[in-house]
Design an enzyme around this catalytic site. Sequence first.
Site, short mmCIF file in Angstrom:
data_model
loop_
_atom_site.label_atom_id
_atom_site.label_comp_id
_atom_site.label_asym_id
_atom_site.label_seq_id
_atom_site.Cartn_x
_atom_site.Cartn_y
_atom_site.Cartn_z
N CYS A 202 0.77 -1.24 0.00
CA CYS A 202 0.00 0.00 0.00
C CYS A 202 0.80 1.29 0.00
O CYS A 202 0.51 2.19 -0.79
CB CYS A 202 -1.00 -0.01 1.15
N HIS B 13 -1.54 6.54 5.47
CA HIS B 13 -0.38 5.64 5.48
C HIS B 13 0.79 6.15 4.64
O HIS B 13 1.53 5.38 4.03
CB HIS B 13 -0.77 4.23 5.02
#
Length: 596
Positions: free
Chosen positions: A86, A147
């Site tokens: 990710c 993130h």
Amino acid sequence: MLHLEHSCLFFRSWLALTVSVLLDLKPSACRSLSGSRPNILLLMADDLGIGDVGCYGNDTIRTPNVDRLAADGVMLTQHIAAASVCTPSRAAFLTGRYPLRSGMVSSNGYRVLQWTGVSGGLPPNETTFAKILKDKGYATGLIGKWHLGLNCESSDDYCHHPLSHGFDHFYGMPFSMMGDCEPGEVSEKRAGLEHKLNVCSHVMALAAFTLTAGKLTRLVAGSWTLVICSAIVALLCLTTSHFMGALIVHADCFLMRNHAITEQPMSLQRTTALMLKEVSSFVKRNKQGPFLLFVSFLHVHTPLITTENFRGRSPHGLYGDNTEEMDWMVGQILDTLDTEGLTNSTLVYFTSDHGGSLEAQFGNHQYGGWNGIYKGGKGMGGWEGGIRVPGILRWPGVLPAGRLIHEPTSLMDVFPTVVQLGGGQVPHDRVIDGRDLLPLLLGTAQHSEHEFLMHYCESFLHAARWHQRNRGAVWKVHYVTPVFHPAGASACYGRGVCPCSGDKVAHHDPPLLFDLSRDPSEAHALTPDTESSFHEVMERITKAMEDHRRTLSPVPLQLDMPDNLWKPWLQPCCGRFPLCWCDREADPQEPTAREN
């Protein structure tokens, strides 16, 4: 004769009028499109396998709302993520650049940002599509997962924060959903840290015992300071190991609104309702437009937090339930557009950050997704299952409904596409790897502008593809692939994800070659004996790789140590550290599942 002349005159007049109208229509349509500045709604699932969506072939998990998007818009069948995990994939999505260019990769096994309190993150000098559209008058918002880092030198400098990268509004999780956010559930890093701390406590306890025995038998001279220090360290390691689960939950599993922490730790069962409420609020506040809203779902990442209304609905266990709830959330968001009268003025895009996680399997339970016919999954470098993702775009009245595009496209293409639709300019001071999708979507271009795409695993080039347009072939070359475990398996079971380097990967000489147009499952590697174009393809891709490498510039790798090491002074804390706790959210009403 007079009748014939009148007929000819009428025909000429009709023809002139028709040509005039047609000539006027085309420029008018172009002006309308280029000047429309649509609202832009970007929907990204987390760890969703391409094989888990109905319109991509699944007939057992219900995804009617995503399927409706595809039926009303354009579906990309060869849509590729720039990374199979990710953090680098999302960095590439936001910047339109391979993550290696921004340093959003590692070279030592740290595939993603490991903690919220680290100094690594998306560098301030990177330009996101949000930053460009904000400068063009768009209201910009991010709701959900980030993130990509928070701070650089202090717990409140916010150098990597979404608000520092062009978003006016942020509500969501600055880190990532993970098993450790649900105590007692699937652990992603707790078990490893507990093991290291337990080893530490045993070693230091043994050292203390040995030194004590040596002192008592007078075999060891000196003071008792070393004995006491060893015992204290052993006790600290043991205590920290015992409380590790709670420490991780407080350190990483919290919600923020802009720069303020609203929940620490987050109450997982109400997060879905909070996110939907925030989306609705943002759309209503900015319905006069234009706005850019990036909804980054926490679904369908482990621990698969699913509200009671969706539990037990799917034949695929908790993962299927979570996927169906994510689809329901998509429906709620689309309904908000309908209610506010924004459907026809909004470009909607749906995707996943990468493929499903095959290794998320514990006992008889599969917590990860299914990647359909494609080999491999999350974290596996260049295998198709880890990087081929859904790609759906809907803009009623502009994009044709029900259109399928089989050309290679990339998540990086969203950057130039939305920048140009929003009236901005793609930066010329850096390499942009994405390509404008609009000509392909409208049918004014036959082929994708991507002739080559590179597939990295951390900073290592694992594979590359070549779209040989004149033959309609898509060649894929693998230089490095992970060694699956156990032998004969289709993933690296027993590990979080497959490694990118070291003795757990295989280097191929000659490289593995596949023709994805004939073998999308990458089941049958071609050789010079079975493919007459073998050497031609290898030479062409080798040349493209050399050209690509010349465009790379050295930059600090944000995911390497020490930038990916937890630093207490960078830890965001609601309250006095380390007692980080607060709850500033009113309990929203639980969402109710609609009948599908």
